[in-house]
Write a protein that holds these residues in place. Structure first.
Motif, PDB file in Angstrom:
ATOM      1  N   VAL A 163      10.066   9.273   2.764  1.00 21.75           N
ATOM      2  CA  VAL A 163       9.168   8.026   2.335  1.00 21.75           C
ATOM      3  C   VAL A 163       8.485   8.217   3.068  1.00 21.75           C
ATOM      4  CG1 VAL A 163       8.810   6.330   0.550  1.00 21.75           C
ATOM      5  CG2 VAL A 163      10.817   8.142  -0.249  1.00 21.75           C
TER       6      VAL A 163
ATOM      7  N   ASN B  81       4.717   5.921   3.599  1.00 20.19           N
ATOM      8  CA  ASN B  81       3.873   4.785   2.852  1.00 20.19           C
ATOM      9  C   ASN B  81       2.340   4.687   3.330  1.00 20.19           C
ATOM     10  OD1 ASN B  81       3.950   2.078   4.011  1.00 20.19           O
ATOM     11  ND2 ASN B  81       5.732   2.802   4.392  1.00 20.19           N
TER      12      ASN B  81
ATOM     13  N   GLU C   9       2.029   5.793  -6.315  1.00 18.54           N
ATOM     14  CA  GLU C   9       2.521   6.387  -5.882  1.00 18.54           C
ATOM     15  C   GLU C   9       1.657   7.128  -4.806  1.00 18.54           C
ATOM     16  OE1 GLU C   9       1.936   5.817  -9.123  1.00 18.54           O
ATOM     17  OE2 GLU C   9       0.367   7.176 -10.014  1.00 18.54           O
ATOM     18  N   SER C  10       0.102   5.953  -4.706  1.00 17.65           N
ATOM     19  CA  SER C  10      -0.999   6.285  -4.007  1.00 17.65           C
ATOM     20  C   SER C  10      -0.448   5.013  -2.722  1.00 17.65           C
ATOM     21  CB  SER C  10      -2.279   5.898  -4.495  1.00 17.65           C
ATOM     22  OG  SER C  10      -1.634   4.357  -4.637  1.00 17.65           O
TER      23      SER C  10
ATOM     24  N   TRP D 164       4.854   8.288  -1.157  1.00 16.50           N
ATOM     25  CA  TRP D 164       5.037   9.353  -1.431  1.00 16.50           C
ATOM     26  C   TRP D 164       6.419  10.125  -0.334  1.00 16.50           C
ATOM     27  CZ3 TRP D 164       1.305   7.065   0.810  1.00 16.50           C
ATOM     28  CH2 TRP D 164       0.964   7.387   2.473  1.00 16.50           C
TER      29      TRP D 164
END
Lengths: 147, 71
Positions: free
Chosen positions: B5, B7, B62-63, B66
């Motif tokens: 993940v 970010n 989600e912005s 991801w």
């Protein structure tokens, strides 16, 4: 550095010193053939009280200097869980090793060393000591390197 | 296929919101060290914390977070 990491560093340092003193005393007594269960009990209580006093003092000072001391979030809980898991495996391995020495060494080969309750107790104490060091070391590792 | 993940918490936090790590940590209910670990990619937060961070930054989750997939 978070309170949990400072706590782990301090506890690791104190346990290393107090544990080294304890096991060197045990070693000296064993070499002098004076290792008895009563002696171990006395030494264990003495060193445990010493460790509690040192760690209490350390944590009071660190808590006073840290913001949000004692506050744990999900990452702290996950670190504790994983470190406890690794530590549990080390403790289990240590206990199985001691049991094998008792059965094989003391039982099958009649080794007098592994028939002495004081030696068995000290070996089990060492397994606990080692698992604690691994737990603290793993806690620090996860805090610094990430999960 | 392994997935991690990534970010952009740091850039969003320092951007229009202009929050300190401690302020974001207080809003989300985690420690400042956890925000630091998330920003450095050393810790992937739970869905609950990810949603709280996204809400604090006024962005869809989600912005902010991801998946990056690698072989």
């Amino acid at each position: 550095m978070s309170f949990q990491e400072k706590s782990a560093w301090g506890t690791l340092f104190c346990q290393l010193i107090v544990g080294s003193l304890y096991f060197s005393s045990i070693w000296r007594l064993w070499r002098a053939d004076q290792l008895e269960t009563e002696t171990i009990l006395g030494l264990s209580i003495g060193f445990l009280v010493l460790l509690i006093i040192i760690l209490s003092g350390y944590h009071i000072i660190v808590a006073a200097l840290s913001r949000g001391a004692g506050k744990k979030d999900e990452r702290d809980r996950l670190v504790a869980l994983r470190a406890g898991n690794v530590s549990g495996n080390v403790l289990g391995l240590g206990i199985v090793t001691v049991i094998l020495h008792i059965i094989v060494g003391g039982g099958t080969f009649n080794d007098p060393l592994w028939q002495q309750p004081a030696v068995i107790a000290s070996a089990l104490m060492f397994a606990v000591f080692l698992s604690q060091l691994v737990e603290l070391g793993t806690t620090i590792w996860y805090h610094r390197r990430g999960l | 296929m392994a997935a991690a993940v990534d970010n952009r918490v740091r850039s969003l936090r320092q951007g229009e919101k202009n929050l300190t790590q401690q302020e974001l940590a207080d809003v989300v209910g985690v420690t400042r060290q956890t925000i630091i670990a998330i920003e450095k990619g050393r810790y992937s937060p739970s869905l609950e914390v990810a949603l709280k961070i996204a809400r604090a930054l006024d962005r869809p989750v989600e912005s902010v977070f991801w998946l990056i997939e690698s072989e």
